[in-house]
Design an enzyme around this catalytic site. Structure first.
Site, short mmCIF file in Angstrom:
data_model
loop_
_atom_site.label_atom_id
_atom_site.label_comp_id
_atom_site.label_asym_id
_atom_site.label_seq_id
_atom_site.Cartn_x
_atom_site.Cartn_y
_atom_site.Cartn_z
N LYS A 1 -39.82 -19.63 -0.05
CA LYS A 1 -40.27 -18.58 -0.97
C LYS A 1 -39.09 -17.78 -1.53
O LYS A 1 -39.11 -17.37 -2.69
CB LYS A 1 -41.26 -17.64 -0.27
N LYS B 1 -46.51 -29.32 -0.73
CA LYS B 1 -47.77 -28.78 -0.21
C LYS B 1 -48.63 -28.18 -1.34
O LYS B 1 -48.09 -27.52 -2.22
CB LYS B 1 -47.42 -27.69 0.81
N LYS C 1 -51.62 -22.01 -2.95
CA LYS C 1 -52.32 -21.21 -3.95
C LYS C 1 -51.39 -20.41 -4.84
O LYS C 1 -51.77 -19.99 -5.91
CB LYS C 1 -53.36 -20.31 -3.29
P1 ATP Z 1 -49.19 -19.20 -0.49
O1 ATP Z 1 -49.15 -20.24 -1.54
O2 ATP Z 1 -49.48 -17.84 -0.98
O3 ATP Z 1 -48.04 -19.27 0.47
P2 ATP Z 1 -51.01 -20.85 0.96
O4 ATP Z 1 -51.88 -21.55 -0.03
O5 ATP Z 1 -49.97 -21.62 1.65
O6 ATP Z 1 -50.44 -19.51 0.38
P3 ATP Z 1 -51.92 -19.26 3.17
O7 ATP Z 1 -52.61 -17.99 2.96
O8 ATP Z 1 -50.48 -19.20 3.52
O9 ATP Z 1 -52.07 -20.26 1.96
O10 ATP Z 1 -52.65 -20.10 4.26
C1 ATP Z 1 -53.95 -19.91 4.77
C2 ATP Z 1 -54.25 -21.04 5.70
O11 ATP Z 1 -54.42 -22.24 4.94
C3 ATP Z 1 -53.15 -21.32 6.72
O12 ATP Z 1 -53.74 -21.66 7.96
C4 ATP Z 1 -52.44 -22.50 6.13
O13 ATP Z 1 -51.82 -23.28 7.12
C5 ATP Z 1 -53.58 -23.25 5.46
N1 ATP Z 1 -53.09 -24.05 4.34
C6 ATP Z 1 -52.50 -23.59 3.22
N2 ATP Z 1 -52.17 -24.59 2.39
C7 ATP Z 1 -52.56 -25.73 3.02
C8 ATP Z 1 -52.49 -27.12 2.68
N3 ATP Z 1 -51.95 -27.52 1.54
N4 ATP Z 1 -52.98 -28.02 3.55
C9 ATP Z 1 -53.54 -27.62 4.71
N5 ATP Z 1 -53.64 -26.32 5.09
C10 ATP Z 1 -53.16 -25.39 4.27
#
Ligand code: ATP
Ligand code: LTN
Length: 326
Positions: A112, A195, A198
């Site tokens: 990040k 990955k 969001k």
């Molecule tokens: P950001 O993009 O803001 O970092 P993020 O999409 O990675 O956010 P988080 O809020 O960090 O989402 O994660 C919420 C939950 O969803 C966590 O348990 C994280 O491990 C899971 N998660 C997020 N993205 C994935 C993915 N691509 N595959 C599986 N699990 C995910």
């Protein structure tokens, strides 16, 4: 004491299929295993710039998604992190027990912060794992369900608990990350080596996307030219990702998913993946809108915060006593 389970999602953007498969969809299964605390990590969302209205909307959205995913407020405490001041208070203490060297090695921080002007990396982004550790330790949680990108933070929480207990006696409970077997890491449809996230936007399926959009996105997912549906993350990341999505939605193993498509071409395969995703998300979306428009969400958040305060204040008191705060 029955075991405690804790997890959270930060309201940084529209939830994706990755959040659903890696986190949301599994939470309900923990409700019978102990007392659940599933929260909205709104303080964590401030670690990168976000508009106030967006934060407010996203936070309510996640609460409604939790309910739509089958979390039952009678068996699971759903709350906002910022409504429970013990999180910020324990953070202020715990920041003295994690080291800058450790924090600078966190993959999430490296990824990040790389995208930012190096002069303007917020202290909160750097110290993110301290707050996350505080979230977990406050509830004496032994089980922390997360996607595999978060296991490094849970490991650091364990190191912190051990360090603190060595110094002050048996004060903190040792947590453990629990990662789903299939679907712990859903990748972007446009770049399956990255990955699905969001805050990224390209190649994401959003939980609010309508069926036509979902189908379109899956049909145009990046694949390869081999034309055989088989799992091979290194050489076939796109197909492997779609197989993972299919298997986790259908709750079958990757091997079973492969068997379903032995002679299928990519078009047929993608179409089946789209059907599976749409079939799972349609009822989920319907429920989400019902909850969002019902006013019920605020009541749930209030009830959840009351119980969360009770538990977390007791832990905070233990920590105060241990370190010598009057
Ligand atoms: P950001 O993009 O803001 O970092 P993020 O999409 O990675 O956010 P988080 O809020 O960090 O989402 O994660 C919420 C939950 O969803 C966590 O348990 C994280 O491990 C899971 N998660 C997020 N993205 C994935 C993915 N691509 N595959 C599986 N699990 C995910
Ligand atoms: N860091 C997590 C969100 C999060 C969390 C937590 C998850 C904040 N505090 C405590 C589990 C337990 C993320 O980025 N997904």
């Amino acid at each position: 004491m029955e075991c405690r389970i804790l997890s959270g999602i930060k309201p940084t953007g529209q939830l994706t299929l990755g959040n659903y498969i890696g986190a949301l969809k599994n939470f309900k299964n923990f409700q019978d295993q102990g007392e659940c605390f599933i929260f909205i990590a709104d303080l964590h969302a401030l670690t990168l710039p976000i508009e106030p209205d967006t934060l407010r909307t996203n936070s309510r959205d996640i609460a409604a998604f939790y309910l739509a995913a089958g979390l039952d407020p009678n068996r699971c405490n759903i709350f906002l992190q910022s409504h429970v001041s013990a999180h910020a208070e324990l953070n202020a203490i715990m920041q003295n027990f994690l080291y800058m060297g450790e924090l600078s090695r966190m993959t999430q921080f490296k990824e990040k912060s790389q995208k930012l002007n190096q002069e303007k990396i917020g202290l909160g982004l750097f110290a993110y794992p301290v707050l996350m550790a505080s979230d977990i330790l406050l509830y004496d949680a032994t089980i922390v369900p997360v996607g595999d990108d978060q296991t490094q933070h849970v490991e650091l929480t364990r190191d912190l608990a051990k360090r603190f207990n060595n110094r002050y006696g048996n004060v903190l409970v040792m947590p453990k990350a629990v990662v789903t077997k299939v679907g712990a890491r859903i990748m972007s449809l446009s770049d399956p080596t990255k990955k699905m996230s969001k805050s990224d936007q390209k190649g994401d399926i959003y939980l609010k996307d309508n069926p036509n959009i979902i189908r379109k996105k899956i049909m145009s997912a990046v694949t390869d030219s081999e034309s055989i549906v088989r799992f091979d993350r290194t050489n076939k990341p796109g197909i492997s990702n779609l197989l993972t999505i299919y298997a986790s939605i259908k709750e079958i193993s990757i091997e079973e998913a492969e068997k379903n498509f032995i002679n299928a071409n990519y078009g047929t395969f993608k179409s089946a993946v789209a059907d599976a995703v749409i079939e799972a998300l349609e009822p989920f979306q319907k429920q989400y809108y019902e909850y969002l428009n019902s006013g019920y969400v605020d009541l749930v958040l209030e009830k959840g915060a009351n119980r969360a305060r009770e538990v977390s204040n007791a832990t905070l008191k233990r920590v105060h006593d241990a370190v010598g705060l009057l």
